[in-house]
Scaffold this motif. Structure first.
Motif, PDB file in Angstrom:
ATOM      1  N   UNK A 222       0.898  -1.270   0.048  1.00 32.21           N
ATOM      2  CA  UNK A 222      -0.037   0.208   0.034  1.00 32.21           C
ATOM      3  C   UNK A 222       0.840   1.176  -0.002  1.00 32.21           C
ATOM      4  N   UNK A 223       0.903   2.103  -1.172  1.00 36.93           N
ATOM      5  CA  UNK A 223       1.434   3.273  -1.112  1.00 36.93           C
ATOM      6  C   UNK A 223       1.541   4.277   0.119  1.00 36.93           C
ATOM      7  N   UNK A 224       0.203   4.387   0.484  1.00 38.92           N
ATOM      8  CA  UNK A 224       0.064   5.214   1.606  1.00 38.92           C
ATOM      9  C   UNK A 224       0.747   4.827   2.912  1.00 38.92           C
ATOM     10  N   UNK A 225       0.711   3.260   3.139  1.00 39.93           N
ATOM     11  CA  UNK A 225       1.184   2.894   4.299  1.00 39.93           C
ATOM     12  C   UNK A 225       2.618   2.750   4.171  1.00 39.93           C
ATOM     13  N   UNK A 226       3.384   2.824   2.838  1.00 40.03           N
ATOM     14  CA  UNK A 226       4.738   2.817   2.945  1.00 40.03           C
ATOM     15  C   UNK A 226       5.153   4.111   2.980  1.00 40.03           C
ATOM     16  N   UNK A 227       4.418   5.217   2.387  1.00 42.41           N
ATOM     17  CA  UNK A 227       4.722   6.358   2.516  1.00 42.41           C
ATOM     18  C   UNK A 227       4.765   6.989   3.849  1.00 42.41           C
ATOM     19  N   UNK A 228       3.799   6.679   4.884  1.00 41.45           N
ATOM     20  CA  UNK A 228       3.623   6.973   6.433  1.00 41.45           C
ATOM     21  C   UNK A 228       4.916   6.149   6.733  1.00 41.45           C
ATOM     22  N   UNK A 229       5.245   5.082   6.609  1.00 43.29           N
ATOM     23  CA  UNK A 229       6.606   4.527   7.136  1.00 43.29           C
ATOM     24  C   UNK A 229       7.634   5.376   6.959  1.00 43.29           C
ATOM     25  N   UNK A 230       7.820   5.438   5.631  1.00 46.83           N
ATOM     26  CA  UNK A 230       8.985   6.305   5.351  1.00 46.83           C
ATOM     27  C   UNK A 230       9.183   7.842   6.143  1.00 46.83           C
ATOM     28  N   UNK A 231       7.985   8.373   6.218  1.00 40.31           N
ATOM     29  CA  UNK A 231       7.870   9.674   6.868  1.00 40.31           C
ATOM     30  C   UNK A 231       8.283   9.324   8.377  1.00 40.31           C
ATOM     31  N   UNK A 232       7.639   8.402   9.124  1.00 38.01           N
ATOM     32  CA  UNK A 232       7.778   8.122  10.542  1.00 38.01           C
ATOM     33  C   UNK A 232       9.280   8.019  10.701  1.00 38.01           C
ATOM     34  N   UNK A 233       9.902   7.129   9.994  1.00 43.32           N
ATOM     35  CA  UNK A 233      11.278   6.672  10.006  1.00 43.32           C
ATOM     36  C   UNK A 233      12.199   7.972   9.830  1.00 43.32           C
ATOM     37  N   UNK A 234      11.932   8.734   8.863  1.00 44.68           N
ATOM     38  CA  UNK A 234      12.917   9.900   8.629  1.00 44.68           C
ATOM     39  C   UNK A 234      12.671  10.843   9.878  1.00 44.68           C
ATOM     40  N   UNK A 235      11.517  11.011  10.569  1.00 45.93           N
ATOM     41  CA  UNK A 235      11.175  11.951  11.719  1.00 45.93           C
ATOM     42  C   UNK A 235      11.594  11.350  12.739  1.00 45.93           C
ATOM     43  N   UNK A 236      12.079  10.111  12.876  1.00 43.63           N
ATOM     44  CA  UNK A 236      12.471   9.278  14.176  1.00 43.63           C
ATOM     45  C   UNK A 236      14.172   9.679  13.952  1.00 43.63           C
ATOM     46  N   UNK A 237      14.490   9.915  12.812  1.00 47.81           N
ATOM     47  CA  UNK A 237      16.181  10.345  12.691  1.00 47.81           C
ATOM     48  C   UNK A 237      16.316  11.886  12.956  1.00 47.81           C
ATOM     49  N   UNK A 238      15.249  12.557  13.022  1.00 49.37           N
ATOM     50  CA  UNK A 238      15.312  14.016  12.959  1.00 49.37           C
ATOM     51  C   UNK A 238      15.625  14.768  11.525  1.00 49.37           C
ATOM     52  N   UNK A 239      15.302  14.173  10.621  1.00 48.95           N
ATOM     53  CA  UNK A 239      15.711  14.546   9.257  1.00 48.95           C
ATOM     54  C   UNK A 239      14.450  15.217   8.559  1.00 48.95           C
ATOM     55  N   UNK A 240      14.757  16.345   7.897  1.00 48.32           N
ATOM     56  CA  UNK A 240      13.712  16.852   7.302  1.00 48.32           C
ATOM     57  C   UNK A 240      13.684  16.285   5.612  1.00 48.32           C
ATOM     58  N   UNK A 241      12.733  16.497   5.109  1.00 50.95           N
ATOM     59  CA  UNK A 241      12.571  15.849   3.848  1.00 50.95           C
ATOM     60  C   UNK A 241      13.776  16.268   2.656  1.00 50.95           C
ATOM     61  N   UNK A 242      14.077  17.527   2.895  1.00 53.27           N
ATOM     62  CA  UNK A 242      15.365  17.788   2.220  1.00 53.27           C
ATOM     63  C   UNK A 242      16.555  17.128   2.546  1.00 53.27           C
ATOM     64  N   UNK A 243      16.766  17.033   3.825  1.00 50.19           N
ATOM     65  CA  UNK A 243      17.841  16.414   4.425  1.00 50.19           C
ATOM     66  C   UNK A 243      18.041  14.918   3.946  1.00 50.19           C
ATOM     67  N   UNK A 244      16.703  14.028   3.838  1.00 51.05           N
ATOM     68  CA  UNK A 244      16.657  12.650   3.574  1.00 51.05           C
ATOM     69  C   UNK A 244      16.978  12.617   1.913  1.00 51.05           C
TER      70      UNK A 244
END
Length: 84
Positions: free
Chosen positions: A2-24
Protein backbone atom coordinates in the motif's frame (compact mmCIF):
# COMPACT_ATOMS: atom_id res chain seq x y z
CA UNK A 1 2.02 -3.09 -0.88
CA UNK A 2 0.00 0.00 0.00
CA UNK A 3 1.67 3.23 -1.18
CA UNK A 4 0.09 5.30 1.60
CA UNK A 5 1.21 2.85 4.26
CA UNK A 6 4.75 2.74 2.85
CA UNK A 7 4.80 6.54 2.59
CA UNK A 8 3.74 6.90 6.20
CA UNK A 9 6.46 4.49 7.26
CA UNK A 10 9.09 6.43 5.28
CA UNK A 11 7.94 9.65 6.96
CA UNK A 12 7.91 8.15 10.48
CA UNK A 13 11.39 6.70 10.05
CA UNK A 14 12.68 10.02 8.66
CA UNK A 15 11.22 11.94 11.59
CA UNK A 16 12.61 9.43 14.09
CA UNK A 17 16.08 10.30 12.75
CA UNK A 18 15.31 14.01 13.07
CA UNK A 19 15.65 14.60 9.33
CA UNK A 20 13.73 16.99 7.11
CA UNK A 21 12.53 15.87 3.71
CA UNK A 22 15.35 17.87 2.13
CA UNK A 23 17.97 16.26 4.37
CA UNK A 24 16.68 12.78 3.55
CA UNK A 25 16.66 13.70 -0.14
CA UNK A 26 20.30 14.76 0.04
CA UNK A 27 21.29 11.49 1.69
CA UNK A 28 19.63 9.31 -0.96
CA UNK A 29 20.45 11.67 -3.85
CA UNK A 30 16.94 12.66 -4.91
CA UNK A 31 14.96 15.91 -4.72
CA UNK A 32 12.90 17.00 -1.74
CA UNK A 33 9.86 16.88 -4.02
CA UNK A 34 10.56 13.18 -4.67
CA UNK A 35 10.63 12.44 -0.93
CA UNK A 36 7.35 14.32 -0.55
CA UNK A 37 5.77 12.18 -3.28
CA UNK A 38 6.97 9.00 -1.57
CA UNK A 39 5.55 10.13 1.76
CA UNK A 40 2.14 11.14 0.41
CA UNK A 41 1.83 7.94 -1.62
CA UNK A 42 1.79 9.46 -5.12
CA UNK A 43 5.08 7.81 -6.08
CA UNK A 44 7.12 4.82 -4.94
CA UNK A 45 10.90 4.72 -4.50
CA UNK A 46 12.86 2.89 -7.19
CA UNK A 47 14.57 -0.33 -6.18
CA UNK A 48 17.90 1.43 -5.70
CA UNK A 49 16.26 4.19 -3.63
CA UNK A 50 14.37 1.59 -1.60
CA UNK A 51 17.66 -0.12 -0.78
CA UNK A 52 19.27 3.23 0.14
CA UNK A 53 16.36 4.04 2.47
CA UNK A 54 16.51 0.61 4.09
CA UNK A 55 20.24 1.01 4.72
CA UNK A 56 19.83 4.55 6.09
CA UNK A 57 16.95 3.51 8.35
CA UNK A 58 18.58 0.25 9.40
CA UNK A 59 15.53 -1.80 8.46
CA UNK A 60 14.95 -4.59 5.93
CA UNK A 61 13.65 -3.41 2.55
CA UNK A 62 10.72 -5.77 3.09
CA UNK A 63 9.61 -3.66 6.07
CA UNK A 64 9.64 -0.54 3.87
CA UNK A 65 7.52 -2.31 1.27
CA UNK A 66 5.04 -3.44 3.91
CA UNK A 67 5.05 -0.03 5.56
CA UNK A 68 5.73 -1.43 9.01
CA UNK A 69 8.40 -3.07 11.09
CA UNK A 70 8.24 -6.82 11.61
CA UNK A 71 6.05 -7.61 14.58
CA UNK A 72 3.83 -4.55 14.19
CA UNK A 73 0.09 -4.95 13.75
CA UNK A 74 -1.20 -5.17 10.21
CA UNK A 75 -3.60 -2.29 10.91
CA UNK A 76 -2.45 1.15 9.67
CA UNK A 77 -1.98 3.81 12.30
CA UNK A 78 -4.77 6.45 12.61
CA UNK A 79 -2.69 8.99 10.65
CA UNK A 80 -2.61 6.66 7.65
CA UNK A 81 -6.29 5.80 7.96
CA UNK A 82 -7.17 9.48 7.64
CA UNK A 83 -5.26 9.65 4.34
CA UNK A 84 -7.20 6.73 2.83
Amino acid sequence: MDANQMGGFIARQRKSLGLTQVQLAERVHVSGKTVSKWENGTSDPSTSNLMALAKLYGVPAEDLLKGMLKGQDEEPCPQEESRL
